[in-house]
Design a protein around this motif. Structure first.
Motif, PDB file in Angstrom:
ATOM      1  N   LEU A  84       0.826  -1.205   0.000  1.00 13.53           N
ATOM      2  CA  LEU A  84       0.000   0.000   0.000  1.00 13.53           C
ATOM      3  C   LEU A  84       0.861   1.255   0.000  1.00 13.53           C
ATOM      4  O   LEU A  84       1.994   1.252   0.502  1.00 13.53           O
ATOM      5  CB  LEU A  84      -0.898   0.016   1.238  1.00 13.53           C
ATOM      6  CG  LEU A  84      -1.910  -1.125   1.362  1.00 13.53           C
ATOM      7  CD1 LEU A  84      -2.665  -1.004   2.676  1.00 13.53           C
ATOM      8  CD2 LEU A  84      -2.871  -1.140   0.186  1.00 13.53           C
ATOM      9  N   PRO A  85       0.337   2.377  -0.522  1.00 16.14           N
ATOM     10  CA  PRO A  85       1.052   3.645  -0.409  1.00 16.14           C
ATOM     11  C   PRO A  85       1.072   4.114   1.044  1.00 16.14           C
ATOM     12  O   PRO A  85       0.116   3.899   1.791  1.00 16.14           O
ATOM     13  CB  PRO A  85       0.234   4.597  -1.284  1.00 16.14           C
ATOM     14  CG  PRO A  85      -1.147   4.015  -1.278  1.00 16.14           C
ATOM     15  CD  PRO A  85      -0.958   2.526  -1.217  1.00 16.14           C
ATOM     16  N   VAL A  86       2.167   4.741   1.425  1.00 11.86           N
ATOM     17  CA  VAL A  86       2.343   5.233   2.788  1.00 11.86           C
ATOM     18  C   VAL A  86       2.434   6.755   2.759  1.00 11.86           C
ATOM     19  O   VAL A  86       3.222   7.330   1.997  1.00 11.86           O
ATOM     20  CB  VAL A  86       3.608   4.632   3.433  1.00 11.86           C
ATOM     21  CG1 VAL A  86       3.921   5.314   4.770  1.00 11.86           C
ATOM     22  CG2 VAL A  86       3.433   3.127   3.638  1.00 11.86           C
ATOM     23  N   LEU A  87       1.616   7.391   3.586  1.00 14.60           N
ATOM     24  CA  LEU A  87       1.643   8.844   3.780  1.00 14.60           C
ATOM     25  C   LEU A  87       2.244   9.110   5.146  1.00 14.60           C
ATOM     26  O   LEU A  87       1.792   8.546   6.146  1.00 14.60           O
ATOM     27  CB  LEU A  87       0.228   9.422   3.692  1.00 14.60           C
ATOM     28  CG  LEU A  87       0.056  10.912   4.012  1.00 14.60           C
ATOM     29  CD1 LEU A  87       0.772  11.772   2.981  1.00 14.60           C
ATOM     30  CD2 LEU A  87      -1.432  11.273   4.073  1.00 14.60           C
ATOM     31  N   VAL A  88       3.265   9.968   5.204  1.00 11.55           N
ATOM     32  CA  VAL A  88       3.979  10.176   6.459  1.00 11.55           C
ATOM     33  C   VAL A  88       3.873  11.634   6.909  1.00 11.55           C
ATOM     34  O   VAL A  88       3.896  12.566   6.101  1.00 11.55           O
ATOM     35  CB  VAL A  88       5.464   9.749   6.337  1.00 11.55           C
ATOM     36  CG1 VAL A  88       6.189  10.576   5.301  1.00 11.55           C
ATOM     37  CG2 VAL A  88       6.171   9.831   7.687  1.00 11.55           C
ATOM     38  N   ASP A  89       3.761  11.788   8.203  1.00  9.74           N
ATOM     39  CA  ASP A  89       3.720  13.085   8.886  1.00  9.74           C
ATOM     40  C   ASP A  89       5.150  13.570   9.075  1.00  9.74           C
ATOM     41  O   ASP A  89       5.912  12.999   9.845  1.00  9.74           O
ATOM     42  CB  ASP A  89       3.018  12.879  10.236  1.00  9.74           C
ATOM     43  CG  ASP A  89       2.966  14.123  11.098  1.00  9.74           C
ATOM     44  OD1 ASP A  89       3.468  15.181  10.673  1.00  9.74           O
ATOM     45  OD2 ASP A  89       2.418  14.026  12.219  1.00  9.74           O
ATOM     46  N   ALA A  90       5.509  14.636   8.356  1.00 14.79           N
ATOM     47  CA  ALA A  90       6.860  15.195   8.465  1.00 14.79           C
ATOM     48  C   ALA A  90       6.898  16.434   9.345  1.00 14.79           C
ATOM     49  O   ALA A  90       7.851  17.230   9.263  1.00 14.79           O
ATOM     50  CB  ALA A  90       7.409  15.515   7.079  1.00 14.79           C
ATOM     51  N   ASP A  91       5.872  16.606  10.185  1.00 18.70           N
ATOM     52  CA  ASP A  91       5.820  17.747  11.112  1.00 18.70           C
ATOM     53  C   ASP A  91       6.066  19.061  10.357  1.00 18.70           C
ATOM     54  O   ASP A  91       5.474  19.299   9.334  1.00 18.70           O
ATOM     55  CB  ASP A  91       6.811  17.554  12.257  1.00 18.70           C
ATOM     56  CG  ASP A  91       6.347  16.514  13.256  1.00 18.70           C
ATOM     57  OD1 ASP A  91       5.159  16.134  13.227  1.00 18.70           O
ATOM     58  OD2 ASP A  91       7.168  16.056  14.068  1.00 18.70           O
ATOM     59  N   THR A  92       6.950  19.897  10.874  1.00 20.63           N
ATOM     60  CA  THR A  92       7.238  21.185  10.237  1.00 20.63           C
ATOM     61  C   THR A  92       8.384  21.081   9.233  1.00 20.63           C
ATOM     62  O   THR A  92       8.875  22.099   8.751  1.00 20.63           O
ATOM     63  CB  THR A  92       7.593  22.240  11.301  1.00 20.63           C
ATOM     64  OG1 THR A  92       8.744  21.794  12.031  1.00 20.63           O
ATOM     65  CG2 THR A  92       6.448  22.459  12.270  1.00 20.63           C
ATOM     66  N   ALA A 113       4.898   7.285  -0.206  1.00 22.45           N
ATOM     67  CA  ALA A 113       4.178   7.802  -1.376  1.00 22.45           C
ATOM     68  C   ALA A 113       3.819   9.272  -1.221  1.00 22.45           C
ATOM     69  O   ALA A 113       3.511   9.943  -2.211  1.00 22.45           O
ATOM     70  CB  ALA A 113       2.919   6.984  -1.626  1.00 22.45           C
ATOM     71  N   GLY A 114       3.821   9.764   0.013  1.00 19.28           N
ATOM     72  CA  GLY A 114       3.473  11.154   0.234  1.00 19.28           C
ATOM     73  C   GLY A 114       3.939  11.635   1.590  1.00 19.28           C
ATOM     74  O   GLY A 114       4.143  10.834   2.516  1.00 19.28           O
TER      75      GLY A 114
END
Length: 299
Positions: A84-92, A113-114
């Motif tokens: 599956l595509p993975v969307l990651v939280d890159a904070d600031t 993926a994002g």
């Protein structure tokens, strides 16, 4: 066996294609690679990696204490384990615009993926707590421009998150969202909206995909997938839900040990060994091992 067969590039292209269809994609939050595999097994559309979960897993609050290396390392572990595509939280973005650029490339190398970059003041805080501060609009724009310029795969989704709804109100937040789209953001994450009407207003104002954060115990009501689909939301995340469920079950287990001295009474609530072995493809590893060591020594 081992890791996903699909390359990161294939997963990114597929993610873009599904987003362009206008359908709503469901991205539960994984707290480790095994939970990502479970999300895939249950037929969800993608996997979310929450900064709050990465921090909590390290025993830290979600106030900007985690490092790029820690987030990228966990994102890589999760992304390689699922088709599956993975969307990651890159904070600031872990610093100034140049740091944002490096963060994007590190996370791109991790196979996601994002990514989404937010407009809070650094160090940040949970988006559903009071007392948040956001940077000025130009600083927010510069972060997104840096992220867009840094990516090497054009299909890597750059999502802009704004926390300005809670700080300046919805009209000002929508103005900022438009500016972030103009800066190159492929999608928008409007944090802590309080009603379906607010999501509908954002949808009417923007022509890019929008995300809804259905975190528990926050500012947003826990709307259903159908409700969010009806107002035009494209992605919904449940960022911390699986971790909360797992920790609740762990606490119940410890309490049972304290009171009963055994976990026999909780066996029906546990993942069975057979189910775990199926999830991690134990049989596939065994077959591989047997195939490699299927020789005999001549006398």
């Amino acid at each position: 066996m081992l890791y996903a067969e699909s390359t990161a590039a294939v997963k990114r292209a597929g993610f873009r294609e599904r987003l362009s269809s206008g359908e709503l994609l469901r991205f539960p939050g994984a707290f480790n690679p095994l939970s990502a595999r479970l999300i895939q097994q249950r037929g969800f559309d993608g996997v979310y990696v929450s900064g709050a979960v990465v921090a909590a897993d390290l025993g830290l609050p979600d106030i900007g204490l985690t490092t790029l290396s820690e987030v990228a390392g966990r994102a890589r572990q999760i992304a390689r384990m699922t088709e599956l595509p993975v969307l990651v939280d890159a904070d600031t973005g872990f610093g100034e615009p140049m740091n944002v650029a490096r963060s994007v490339q590190e996370l791109e190398d991790a196979g996601v993926a994002g990514v989404h970059i937010e407009d809070q003041v650094n160090p940040k805080r949970c988006g559903h707590l009071d007392g948040k501060e956001v940077v000025d609009e130009q600083t927010a724009i510069n972060r997104i421009r840096a992220a867009v310029q840094a990516r090497r795969d054009a299909n890597l989704l750059i999502m802009a998150r704004t926390d300005s709804r809670a700080v300046a109100g919805l009209p000002a937040a929508i103005d900022r969202m438009k500016a972030l789209v103009d800066a190159g953001a492929d999608a928008i994450f409007p944090e802590a909206l309080t009603s379906l009407a607010e999501f509908e207003a954002v949808r009417a104002a923007l022509d890019v995909p929008i995300l809804a954060n259905m975190t528990e115990f926050g500012k947003s009501e826990l709307f259903t997938v159908d409700q969010l689909r009806d107002v035009g939301v494209n992605i919904v995340i449940w960022p911390v839900s699986l971790l909360r469920l797992a920790m609740g079950a762990a606490l119940a287990g410890l309490e049972e040990l304290e009171t009963a001295g055994s976990l026999a009474g909780l066996l029906p609530r546990m993942q069975h060994r057979a189910d775990l072995y199926d999830l991690i493809d134990y049989a596939g590893y065994n077959a591989f091992d047997s195939g490699v060591f299927n020789f005999t020594l001549e006398k």
